[in-house]
Write an enzyme that holds these catalytic residues in place. Structure first.
Site, PDB file in Angstrom:
ATOM      1  N   SER A  54       0.791  -1.224   0.000  1.00 56.72           N
ATOM      2  CA  SER A  54       0.000   0.000   0.000  1.00 56.72           C
ATOM      3  C   SER A  54       0.827   1.280   0.000  1.00 56.72           C
ATOM      4  O   SER A  54       1.612   1.503  -0.901  1.00 56.72           O
ATOM      5  CB  SER A  54      -0.952  -0.034   1.187  1.00 56.72           C
ATOM      6  OG  SER A  54      -1.881   1.000   1.067  1.00 56.72           O
ATOM      7  N   HIS A  55       0.687   2.088   1.045  1.00 56.56           N
ATOM      8  CA  HIS A  55       1.349   3.402   1.080  1.00 56.56           C
ATOM      9  C   HIS A  55       2.799   3.306   1.542  1.00 56.56           C
ATOM     10  O   HIS A  55       3.487   4.317   1.581  1.00 56.56           O
ATOM     11  CB  HIS A  55       0.580   4.327   2.024  1.00 56.56           C
ATOM     12  CG  HIS A  55       0.439   3.727   3.389  1.00 56.56           C
ATOM     13  ND1 HIS A  55      -0.429   2.687   3.641  1.00 56.56           N
ATOM     14  CD2 HIS A  55       1.085   3.972   4.535  1.00 56.56           C
ATOM     15  CE1 HIS A  55      -0.319   2.339   4.905  1.00 56.56           C
ATOM     16  NE2 HIS A  55       0.594   3.097   5.481  1.00 56.56           N
ATOM     17  N   LYS A  59      -1.755  -9.828   0.219  1.00 53.03           N
ATOM     18  CA  LYS A  59      -3.035  -9.780   0.912  1.00 53.03           C
ATOM     19  C   LYS A  59      -4.001 -10.736   0.214  1.00 53.03           C
ATOM     20  O   LYS A  59      -4.054 -10.783  -1.010  1.00 53.03           O
ATOM     21  CB  LYS A  59      -3.551  -8.348   0.832  1.00 53.03           C
ATOM     22  CG  LYS A  59      -4.947  -8.147   1.319  1.00 53.03           C
ATOM     23  CD  LYS A  59      -5.246  -6.681   1.501  1.00 53.03           C
ATOM     24  CE  LYS A  59      -5.579  -5.981   0.213  1.00 53.03           C
ATOM     25  NZ  LYS A  59      -6.364  -4.750   0.444  1.00 53.03           N
ATOM     26  N   ASP A  87      -2.614   6.402  -3.389  1.00 50.33           N
ATOM     27  CA  ASP A  87      -1.456   5.752  -2.768  1.00 50.33           C
ATOM     28  C   ASP A  87      -0.921   4.606  -3.617  1.00 50.33           C
ATOM     29  O   ASP A  87      -1.346   4.393  -4.763  1.00 50.33           O
ATOM     30  CB  ASP A  87      -1.798   5.261  -1.356  1.00 50.33           C
ATOM     31  CG  ASP A  87      -2.727   4.061  -1.371  1.00 50.33           C
ATOM     32  OD1 ASP A  87      -3.528   3.938  -2.315  1.00 50.33           O
ATOM     33  OD2 ASP A  87      -2.636   3.234  -0.439  1.00 50.33           O
ATOM     34  N   ASP A 125      -1.318   1.372  -3.837  1.00 47.89           N
ATOM     35  CA  ASP A 125      -2.220   0.389  -4.447  1.00 47.89           C
ATOM     36  C   ASP A 125      -3.559   0.985  -4.867  1.00 47.89           C
ATOM     37  O   ASP A 125      -4.476   0.244  -5.230  1.00 47.89           O
ATOM     38  CB  ASP A 125      -2.430  -0.802  -3.502  1.00 47.89           C
ATOM     39  CG  ASP A 125      -3.055  -0.387  -2.187  1.00 47.89           C
ATOM     40  OD1 ASP A 125      -2.854   0.764  -1.760  1.00 47.89           O
ATOM     41  OD2 ASP A 125      -3.747  -1.222  -1.570  1.00 47.89           O
ATOM     42  N   ASP A 170      -6.006   2.634  -3.239  1.00 49.56           N
ATOM     43  CA  ASP A 170      -7.240   2.622  -2.450  1.00 49.56           C
ATOM     44  C   ASP A 170      -7.429   3.874  -1.601  1.00 49.56           C
ATOM     45  O   ASP A 170      -8.490   4.076  -1.027  1.00 49.56           O
ATOM     46  CB  ASP A 170      -7.366   1.341  -1.607  1.00 49.56           C
ATOM     47  CG  ASP A 170      -6.191   1.108  -0.685  1.00 49.56           C
ATOM     48  OD1 ASP A 170      -5.265   1.945  -0.653  1.00 49.56           O
ATOM     49  OD2 ASP A 170      -6.184   0.070   0.009  1.00 49.56           O
ATOM     50  N   ARG A 171      -6.400   4.716  -1.516  1.00 48.28           N
ATOM     51  CA  ARG A 171      -6.550   5.935  -0.713  1.00 48.28           C
ATOM     52  C   ARG A 171      -6.706   7.162  -1.601  1.00 48.28           C
ATOM     53  O   ARG A 171      -6.378   7.124  -2.795  1.00 48.28           O
ATOM     54  CB  ARG A 171      -5.320   6.145   0.168  1.00 48.28           C
ATOM     55  CG  ARG A 171      -5.118   5.057   1.180  1.00 48.28           C
ATOM     56  CD  ARG A 171      -3.999   5.457   2.108  1.00 48.28           C
ATOM     57  NE  ARG A 171      -3.793   4.427   3.107  1.00 48.28           N
ATOM     58  CZ  ARG A 171      -3.171   4.628   4.256  1.00 48.28           C
ATOM     59  NH1 ARG A 171      -2.685   5.829   4.527  1.00 48.28           N
ATOM     60  NH2 ARG A 171      -3.024   3.654   5.121  1.00 48.28           N
ATOM     61  N   THR A 181     -10.360   0.052  13.053  1.00 49.66           N
ATOM     62  CA  THR A 181      -9.546   0.439  11.900  1.00 49.66           C
ATOM     63  C   THR A 181      -9.371  -0.732  10.938  1.00 49.66           C
ATOM     64  O   THR A 181      -9.151  -1.866  11.370  1.00 49.66           O
ATOM     65  CB  THR A 181      -8.173   0.917  12.407  1.00 49.66           C
ATOM     66  OG1 THR A 181      -8.377   2.115  13.152  1.00 49.66           O
ATOM     67  CG2 THR A 181      -7.223   1.186  11.270  1.00 49.66           C
ATOM     68  N   GLU A 204     -12.334   6.153   6.338  1.00 50.23           N
ATOM     69  CA  GLU A 204     -11.360   6.168   7.421  1.00 50.23           C
ATOM     70  C   GLU A 204     -10.583   7.476   7.386  1.00 50.23           C
ATOM     71  O   GLU A 204     -10.347   8.035   6.304  1.00 50.23           O
ATOM     72  CB  GLU A 204     -10.357   5.029   7.259  1.00 50.23           C
ATOM     73  CG  GLU A 204     -10.955   3.646   7.388  1.00 50.23           C
ATOM     74  CD  GLU A 204      -9.867   2.597   7.539  1.00 50.23           C
ATOM     75  OE1 GLU A 204      -9.595   2.209   8.681  1.00 50.23           O
ATOM     76  OE2 GLU A 204      -9.266   2.190   6.526  1.00 50.23           O
ATOM     77  N   GLU A 205     -10.104   7.889   8.547  1.00 46.55           N
ATOM     78  CA  GLU A 205      -9.322   9.123   8.648  1.00 46.55           C
ATOM     79  C   GLU A 205      -8.021   9.052   7.860  1.00 46.55           C
ATOM     80  O   GLU A 205      -7.401  10.061   7.569  1.00 46.55           O
ATOM     81  CB  GLU A 205      -9.029   9.462  10.104  1.00 46.55           C
ATOM     82  CG  GLU A 205      -8.389   8.355  10.950  1.00 46.55           C
ATOM     83  CD  GLU A 205      -7.022   7.924  10.527  1.00 46.55           C
ATOM     84  OE1 GLU A 205      -6.214   8.804  10.194  1.00 46.55           O
ATOM     85  OE2 GLU A 205      -6.757   6.710  10.527  1.00 46.55           O
ATOM     86  N   LYS A 244     -11.583   0.197  -0.083  1.00 48.26           N
ATOM     87  CA  LYS A 244     -11.626   1.639  -0.296  1.00 48.26           C
ATOM     88  C   LYS A 244     -11.110   1.934  -1.697  1.00 48.26           C
ATOM     89  O   LYS A 244     -10.433   1.103  -2.284  1.00 48.26           O
ATOM     90  CB  LYS A 244     -10.840   2.376   0.787  1.00 48.26           C
ATOM     91  CG  LYS A 244      -9.418   1.908   1.022  1.00 48.26           C
ATOM     92  CD  LYS A 244      -8.863   2.546   2.293  1.00 48.26           C
ATOM     93  CE  LYS A 244      -7.391   2.252   2.496  1.00 48.26           C
ATOM     94  NZ  LYS A 244      -7.168   1.047   3.305  1.00 48.26           N
ATOM     95  N   ARG A 249      -0.054   6.027  16.917  1.00 50.03           N
ATOM     96  CA  ARG A 249      -0.886   7.039  16.271  1.00 50.03           C
ATOM     97  C   ARG A 249      -1.744   7.703  17.342  1.00 50.03           C
ATOM     98  O   ARG A 249      -2.393   7.018  18.138  1.00 50.03           O
ATOM     99  CB  ARG A 249      -1.803   6.405  15.227  1.00 50.03           C
ATOM    100  CG  ARG A 249      -1.059   5.647  14.134  1.00 50.03           C
ATOM    101  CD  ARG A 249      -1.901   5.556  12.871  1.00 50.03           C
ATOM    102  NE  ARG A 249      -1.429   4.548  11.935  1.00 50.03           N
ATOM    103  CZ  ARG A 249      -0.387   4.699  11.126  1.00 50.03           C
ATOM    104  NH1 ARG A 249       0.336   5.800  11.170  1.00 50.03           N
ATOM    105  NH2 ARG A 249      -0.037   3.721  10.297  1.00 50.03           N
TER     106      ARG A 249
END
Ligand code: VG1
Ligand code: CO
Length: 542
Positions: free
Chosen positions: A112-113, A125, A276, A278, A280-281, A343, A362-363, A375, A495
């Site tokens: 991902s990111h 995944k 991002d 992959d 999804d963001r 999350t 999500e944030e 997402k 976080r």
């Protein structure tokens, strides 16, 4: 020729929030990737002769692991693998392909990111037949299997040509190399009013999309430049690179700083966005107006009915617990339920499958809907564009109008990265010890109303997930949340999520840092972050 290769278990192949993520060097150990893939297959039943979807974000090691998975899928008895051309599939496009092809499941190769390259991160995944990430009971079973596995099955065959669209065979299994973009772009055209957006662009509306040298480049170029008519150059960093050009493909104001600076400059286009590794963001920035992901979720939910795919309204909204309460007020106004989940996208899947929620977010810059089970970065950008094409207002004006109705949730996330694991765990343990003593006490943030460790009961199957983050709620509605990341690959990441609500009659025009300053101090006082971590400030603020 099917071979059974002896292997020994590797420690710590536990899939986290979104699959197994490790350093590339770890994945390069002999048998490491195969070990995990066989553990996934060993936990599935009934896939003989069925379809597997396979693709990734193009990062370093993507092509090699694709070949391993193809040969192992054939040896394990899958009937067919659909693989994205050149090994490319964004996470939402993979989710769509699993659903559209009736596949048994899919393997998505991405971290991902997280950055990519020989010294950076890789990931695998598993997604199930609904197109979403495997639920906890499956990922737990996979982990248990990695601890005892002693062999894996693979076919001894030549590498498959994954760069040419078409079909071939490995043993008895068909391999179909498919266009990774077309079906996804067609679905977007069904959901959104492309004609209206095209017209807005033709009339001079300008946008800039930063693909961050990651997977969305080909998707964004097809959709924004070809189908919506934006001029070439609208998509920046549009070619997926194995090391993402040495950047973090994380679409936030720190890592997408070039876009941020452009959007704050005099010559800013009307709209800026990024996605991002992959795909999804999403990051959304209007001219001189950054939109927090939590606010973006709320605005999208409040205006979704303006897009054809959501013209009948929403069934419900779901957000992860650390995401701000901005969407809650929209749900209340619409008279629809709001679900607060732990999350990670896997918790939304059940709600979407049950028809209880339509939009989720999500944030951490993830927003999506029931069109897939992940997402979806490009989706969020298109919904914004559709809304802008209907309302014909600037992003800044839309935000002002939104806050004037619902009030404003000032919000920031402070990340303390690469802390020693034991220090981070000690900090969380000390916090948990205080939970019962905090209510009624006062600190820089005001009087504490309640404090707990978030637990979630899934309304569809009653499964319970505990220890999902410590929440401290203040009497004025402010909130601080502490949790440890499940996606980092180096030490631990703490976080801290900070939120302050100001109603529609209050001061809606403060700087976020000014609005949150008392709560930032309170977080230090309550958790002694500096004492435990030795860090006197966060490594990243978003
Ligand atoms: C982070 C985000 C979380 C997101 C997850 C996967 O997890 O906080 O909201 O679902 O990444 O996103 P964590 O455990 O590090 O906080 V992605 O784009 O990496 O698939
Ligand atoms: Co991602």
């Amino acid at each position: 020729m099917i071979q059974t290769v002896p292997t020994t278990p590797f420690p710590d192949q536990k899939p986290g929030t979104s699959g197994l993520r490790k350093k590339v060097r770890t994945f390069q150990q002999p048998h490491y990737a195969a070990n995990f893939v066989q553990s996934v297959f060993d936990c599935l039943t009934g896939f003989e002769g069925q379809t597997l979807v396979l693709g990734g974000d193009g990062r370093y090691l993507n092509r090699e692991v694709i070949q391993i998975v193809l040969k192992m899928a054939a040896a394990n008895g899958f009937g067919r693998v659909l693989v994205g051309q050149s090994g490319i599939l964004s996470t939402p496009a993979a989710s769509h392909l699993i659903r559209a092809s009736g596949a048994f499941g899919g393997l998505i190769l991405s971290a991902s990111h997280n950055p990519g390259g020989p010294d950076e991160d890789f990931g695998i995944k598993y997604n199930v037949g609904n197109g979403g990430p495997a639920p906890e009971k499956v990922t737990d079973a996979i982990h248990a299997r990695t601890l005892v596995i002693d062999s894996y099955r693979i076919i001894d065959a030549d590498d498959v040509d994954i760069d040419t669209i078409g079909s071939s065979m490995i043993g008895d299994m068909a391999v179909e190399v498919v266009d990774p973009v077309a079906a996804y772009a067609d679905m977007m055209e069904q959901l959104f009013d492309f004609a209206a957006v095209r017209e807005m662009i033709a009339q001079g509306f300008t946008l800039s999309f930063d693909a961050m040298s990651a997977v969305t480049g080909p998707y964004a170029t097809e959709i924004f430049e070809r189908r919506l008519g934006a001029p070439s150059g609208t998509v920046c960093n549009g070619t997926p690179l194995p090391d993402f050009g040495h950047h973090h493909p994380d679409p936030n104001i720190v890592h997408a700083k070039t876009l941020y600076d452009l959007m704050m400059s005099d010559g800013a286009p009307n709209f800026g966005a990024a996605s991002d590794g992959d795909g999804d963001r999403n990051l959304i920035i209007g001219r001189h107006c950054y939109v927090t992901p939590s606010d973006s979720l709320a605005v999208l939910a409040a205006n979704a009915h303006l897009a054809p795919g959501y013209a009948n309204g929403l069934k419900g909204i779901a957000r992860s617990m650390p995401t701000s309460g901005a969407a809650d007020r929209v749900a209340e106004n619409l008279g629809i339920p709001l679900y607060e989940t732990p999350t990670g996208w896997k918790f939304f899947g059940n709600l979407l499958d049950a028809g209880m929620a339509t939009i989720c977010g999500e944030e951490s810059a993830g927003t999506g809907s029931d069109h897939v089970r992940e997402k979806d970065g490009i989706w969020a950008v298109l919904l914004w564009l559709n809304i802008l094409a209907v309302r014909r207002q600037s992003v800044a004006d839309i935000m002002q109008a939104h806050w004037a109705i619902y009030g404003r949730n000032y919000y920031a996330r402070h990340d303390y990265e690469a802390i020693a694991k034991d220090r981070a765990e000690a900090l969380m343990a000390a916090l948990r010890d205080q939970l019962t003593n905090l209510p009624g006490t006062s600190n820089s943030g005001g009087r504490v109303k309640s404090a707990d460790d978030f637990a979630y009961t899934d309304p569809t199957d009653q499964s319970i997930s505990r220890n999902q983050g410590v929440r401290i709620l203040f009497e004025d509605g402010s909130r601080i949340v502490f949790r440890l990341s499940g996606t980092g690959t180096q030490g631990a990441t703490l976080r801290v999520y900070i939120e302050r609500y100001i109603d529609q009659n209050g001061n809606l025009g403060m700087e976020t840092s000014e609005a949150l300053a008392p709560l930032v101090s309170a977080a230090q006082e309550i958790a002694d972050i500096t004492g435990f971590t030795g860090m006197d400030r966060p490594s990243v603020i978003t």
